[in-house]
Design a protein around this motif. Structure first.
Motif, PDB file in Angstrom:
ATOM      1  N   TYR A  97     -31.080  34.853  11.801  1.00 36.36           N
ATOM      2  CA  TYR A  97     -30.963  36.287  13.002  1.00 36.36           C
ATOM      3  C   TYR A  97     -31.984  36.073  13.586  1.00 36.36           C
ATOM      4  CZ  TYR A  97     -29.613  40.761  14.443  1.00 36.36           C
ATOM      5  OH  TYR A  97     -29.372  41.746  15.598  1.00 36.36           O
ATOM      6  N   CYS A  98     -33.201  35.922  13.486  1.00 37.14           N
ATOM      7  CA  CYS A  98     -34.365  36.117  14.246  1.00 37.14           C
ATOM      8  C   CYS A  98     -34.562  34.737  15.040  1.00 37.14           C
ATOM      9  CB  CYS A  98     -35.521  36.173  13.506  1.00 37.14           C
ATOM     10  SG  CYS A  98     -35.677  37.836  12.710  1.00 37.14           S
ATOM     11  N   ILE A 109     -32.042  37.032   7.690  1.00 36.33           N
ATOM     12  CA  ILE A 109     -32.629  37.583   8.465  1.00 36.33           C
ATOM     13  C   ILE A 109     -33.497  36.320   9.324  1.00 36.33           C
ATOM     14  CG2 ILE A 109     -35.178  38.751   8.908  1.00 36.33           C
ATOM     15  CD1 ILE A 109     -34.107  40.820   6.849  1.00 36.33           C
ATOM     16  N   MET A 113     -38.913  42.543  10.314  1.00 38.80           N
ATOM     17  CA  MET A 113     -37.499  42.790   9.687  1.00 38.80           C
ATOM     18  C   MET A 113     -37.705  42.722   8.146  1.00 38.80           C
ATOM     19  SD  MET A 113     -34.596  41.457  12.298  1.00 38.80           S
ATOM     20  CE  MET A 113     -33.384  42.065  11.233  1.00 38.80           C
ATOM     21  N   CYS A 150     -36.728  46.338   6.688  1.00 32.83           N
ATOM     22  CA  CYS A 150     -35.100  46.404   6.241  1.00 32.83           C
ATOM     23  C   CYS A 150     -35.071  46.202   4.784  1.00 32.83           C
ATOM     24  CB  CYS A 150     -34.500  45.194   7.000  1.00 32.83           C
ATOM     25  SG  CYS A 150     -34.527  45.125   8.622  1.00 32.83           S
ATOM     26  N   ILE A 166     -28.420  42.739   7.724  1.00 34.27           N
ATOM     27  CA  ILE A 166     -29.669  42.412   7.504  1.00 34.27           C
ATOM     28  C   ILE A 166     -30.665  43.754   7.270  1.00 34.27           C
ATOM     29  CG2 ILE A 166     -29.606  40.943   9.467  1.00 34.27           C
ATOM     30  CD1 ILE A 166     -29.887  42.800  11.566  1.00 34.27           C
ATOM     31  N   PHE A 202     -39.295  38.401  12.724  1.00 39.11           N
ATOM     32  CA  PHE A 202     -39.086  38.231  11.210  1.00 39.11           C
ATOM     33  C   PHE A 202     -40.110  39.108  10.271  1.00 39.11           C
ATOM     34  CE2 PHE A 202     -39.742  35.913   7.183  1.00 39.11           C
ATOM     35  CZ  PHE A 202     -38.159  35.659   6.649  1.00 39.11           C
ATOM     36  N   ASP A 249     -26.014  42.607  13.513  1.00 40.78           N
ATOM     37  CA  ASP A 249     -25.477  41.522  12.557  1.00 40.78           C
ATOM     38  C   ASP A 249     -23.856  41.386  12.737  1.00 40.78           C
ATOM     39  OD1 ASP A 249     -24.531  43.868  11.112  1.00 40.78           O
ATOM     40  OD2 ASP A 249     -25.943  43.561   9.428  1.00 40.78           O
TER      41      ASP A 249
END
Lengths: 482, 482
Positions: free
Chosen positions: A107-108, A104, A91, A95, A453, A88, A466
């Protein structure tokens, strides 16, 4: 009829439906396949519509690499420690600008689970680490650095870990990935129609998306989607006018990564139904100069002979900085010790000379900017350091051996690759959001039809990453919708 | 009800109209006033709706400066030669990336006519040239350089001419401009309702915009627009979430130029009715360090001590380069000879030292980058030249007199100003365009609700300039619509 009328139809205009399903998925790439699998497993009758003659899309042409981490079995076997927190942190730093923490974070947090799910679909990952400058093109290792995790400034922000998880296969890795996902789609009982192009979304009077109008070889058909429509139709790098209107910097890049169906149709459909397109200017811009890594010992300078980024950064960061900050003007300065022709990247030499001063003159630069750049670099490189840009010691050595060369990396003379990252704004459940932040009822999206993301700052594997992750969520949530 | 449902209503839902007009103008700033005047003169019954308690908007708070040229009487009296061709060349070079020639060409070709029209509305321009670093704040001259026409690289691309035409008044120039335009609106017989916020566009089944839903103190009203609706409702700099979603770089700027009604409503309404929003990431970003001009003799360096732009460029170019290319990190390096406190810009000194080497160390920079920068500059400055960045000889002199100072121009410690430039895509007639390039029937727009002549690269006066110019066209074409 206006454009809006074409891309969006009122339900009242539809006199009868030619076909029905619960969840309609528009686009048969990685995001669409994952949406279809999870939609079907959640109990929905799923139909995938694909414009092309066969499914697979840009995903099937890709390197089959997914950005995953947080401590996957592959990371562990290869000896890398990782956590959702460190992933995290990376990113959120890489990102941006202003990456969306609401995408995010899950996602992590669920990346390890997502890895296991991919393995369950049969996607193979060989538990070996590839220590290259780039993803493996001639071997089949399953893990590599695919971003700038291990280089400045990100190695000071989060504990580095490689997160590029690569579908095992020596070549055509993306095709292998899609082969497994599509087998899973099939075994889940999903119907697939190819040569079926969604030309409009059908919207009920309360704003809910309830179906699509499809152009097929047999004419126009109306398909009802009882629970929801999932747009997984790719980006817009192959729509010249959209790129010119929204992301003009990408026009500098000669290599377009995608298929001709990456024409932004999914984005335009979503906007016509009330969704919001965001960060339409963004894109992955890659400078695929490496391998070999040895060239990273050179100095990347702009059109005035100034350095502007650490040369060991990820190819997408190098390309982004060159194109967006330096107007596409760059050279790589090498000495005789490090110069070598890149493995895959055709190069032109802008100049070769016996001294840096001569090289500078041959390039038409204003002295002594390039000489100062090289001298300042060499001064610290003697000690293996690059305090100005933070390049890793493994790539730092003085440039002193004549002749000196300048590889021409100006976008006009060189091969930068690009695809778009802008698109529909979604929430973590894959719902398409209106400008107000409310979901457009019945409408979902994933993959490059969305702004995902990576909000400009890209690492390899984030699109399959993603697309697959939020594709699954979109499929599940569409199945539960209504 | 979904966001789309709120911002867009089907005509079938409207049971009766509370009021009617031919052309409805949403927003009473400069663009709206010009649309109203021309709509009425073309024979239409025009109604202006303004959210605020009074008309004028951001235009009334502005410097009353319009970007005009091609050989206006003011330019001629002041001794400057200009032509539509030279104006076009400058704008195509400066207003990018990818400025829209279809808007810029008529803007240049009809600029002299537009000047005369403004004078006819009573707007006064004093035929005197102001040779300052910025538009006049304490005097009332009518002409000044308001962009980078006379500096590198633009002075090599097009013959320089000042094009900032300033409403004559010592202070509150924007208010004076609007006073004259609004008097013209009134004498044209236009109705104006204040405290009337458009909350939705009403769209017929064929996609045509036929009216609006208005929130007023007396409740919700439905207003029919027989011929067209013109959106002139400003930009979105005061909508924190829209800026975060679309133009995150602007968040670095502490000064927001606009009113609280610059919340993007006009853009969102246009998109909901089928228009396309483009270049939503762009904005004017200004570094208002000058006057006095003497400070331009300093060196603007980034967070590593490298120069990145000629210091005599327009404040919008300096701000844009600092924020978009250098992540908001900049210092102005001065010596004792040139240092002076700016007239209007509060500054902090990041460091003061007896030598450049000490200054560099105090700033925490990696030696000798800043020393090299100053030495290379001084080397040519002895001859009054700046070949590296092309700064004009009038601002070039060696920096050699201690002590040396670094003015802190990092966005976090300094006052950059910003407003948004992204918005609805229009054609040269002021019609709002759908993604297909076709006009949305019955819908027009101008000013900062649109992406206009400046696609990032901004010069002062371009917003009042394109707002008034395309506002007029939008009003005329709306009056003729249907």
């Amino acid at each position: 009829m206006s454009e809006l009328g074409r891309l969006r139809r009122d339900e009242a205009e539809v006199t009868s439906w030619d076909e029905e399903c619960d969840v309609l998925v528009a686009g048969g790439g990685c995001a669409g396949a994952c949406a279809a699998i999870e939609g079907a497993r959640a109990g929905a009758e799923v139909l995938v519509l694909e414009r092309a003659g066969g499914v697979g899309g840009t995903s099937a042409m890709s390197g089959g690499l997914l950005y995953l981490g947080g401590g996957t079995p592959i990371q562990e076997v290869c000896g890398f420690e990782d956590s959702a927190e460190e992933m995290f942190k990376y990113m959120m730093a890489a990102c941006g600008p202003e990456p969306d923490a609401r995408l995010i974070q899950p996602y992590c947090e669920e990346s390890v689970e997502h890895f296991h799910w991919l393995v369950e679909q049969g996607v193979p990952f060989k538990p070996e680490f590839f220590d290259g400058a780039h993803e493996p093109f001639t071997s089949d290792e399953g893990l590599t650095y695919s971003g700038s995790e291990h280089v400045f400034p990100f190695n000071e922000i989060a504990r580095p870990a490689p997160r590029g998880h690569i579908t095992q296969q020596v070549s055509n890795k993306g095709s292998r990935l899609m082969q497994h996902l599509l087998a899973s789609v099939e075994s889940a009982g999903v119907r697939i129609h190819v040569q079926s192009r969604c030309e409009a979304l059908v919207v009920a009077s309360d704003g809910r998306v309830v179906g699509v109008v499809v152009a097929t070889l047999d004419g126009r058909r109306h398909v009802r989607a009882r629970r929801g429509v999932v747009l997984t139709a790719g980006g817009f790098i192959y729509n010249r006018e959209m790129v010119e209107r929204h992301a003009p910097a990408l026009q500098q890049c000669k290599v377009k990564v995608g298929t001709e169906n990456d024409d932004g149709l999914g984005i335009r459909l979503g906007v016509a139904a009330g969704g919001e397109a965001i960060r339409m200017e963004t894109g992955d811009i890659s400078l695929v100069l490496f391998p070999p890594n040895q060239l990273r010992r050179g100095l990347l300078v702009n059109g005035r002979g100034q350095r502007f980024v650490n040369e060991d950064a990820y190819m997408g960061r190098l390309g982004e900085f060159t194109v967006l900050r330096e107007e596409g003007n760059a050279y790589l300065i090498c000495d005789n010790e490090i110069f070598v022709r890149p493995d895959m990247f055709p190069i032109e030499l802008a100049a070769v000379a016996q001294s840096v001063a001569e090289l500078e003159a041959d390039l038409g630069l204003v002295a002594p900017c390039l000489q100062d750049t090289v001298a300042a670099y060499n001064r610290y490189a003697e000690q293996g350091a690059d305090p100005l840009f933070g390049k890793g010691a493994n790539y730092v050595s003085p440039l002193t051996a004549p002749p000196f060369a300048a590889i021409d990396l100006r976008t006009k003379n060189s091969l930068y690759s690009a695809f778009t990252l802008g698109g529909l704004r979604i929430d973590a459940g894959g719902s398409v959001l209106a400008p107000s932040g409310e979901p457009v009822p019945g409408l979902f999206a994933a993959g490059r039809t969305t702004s995902g993301i990576a909000k400009q700052g890209y690492s390899s594997g984030m699109s399959l990453g993603d697309g697959s992750f939020f594709g699954r969520r979109a499929g599940r949530n569409a199945a539960r919708s209504l």
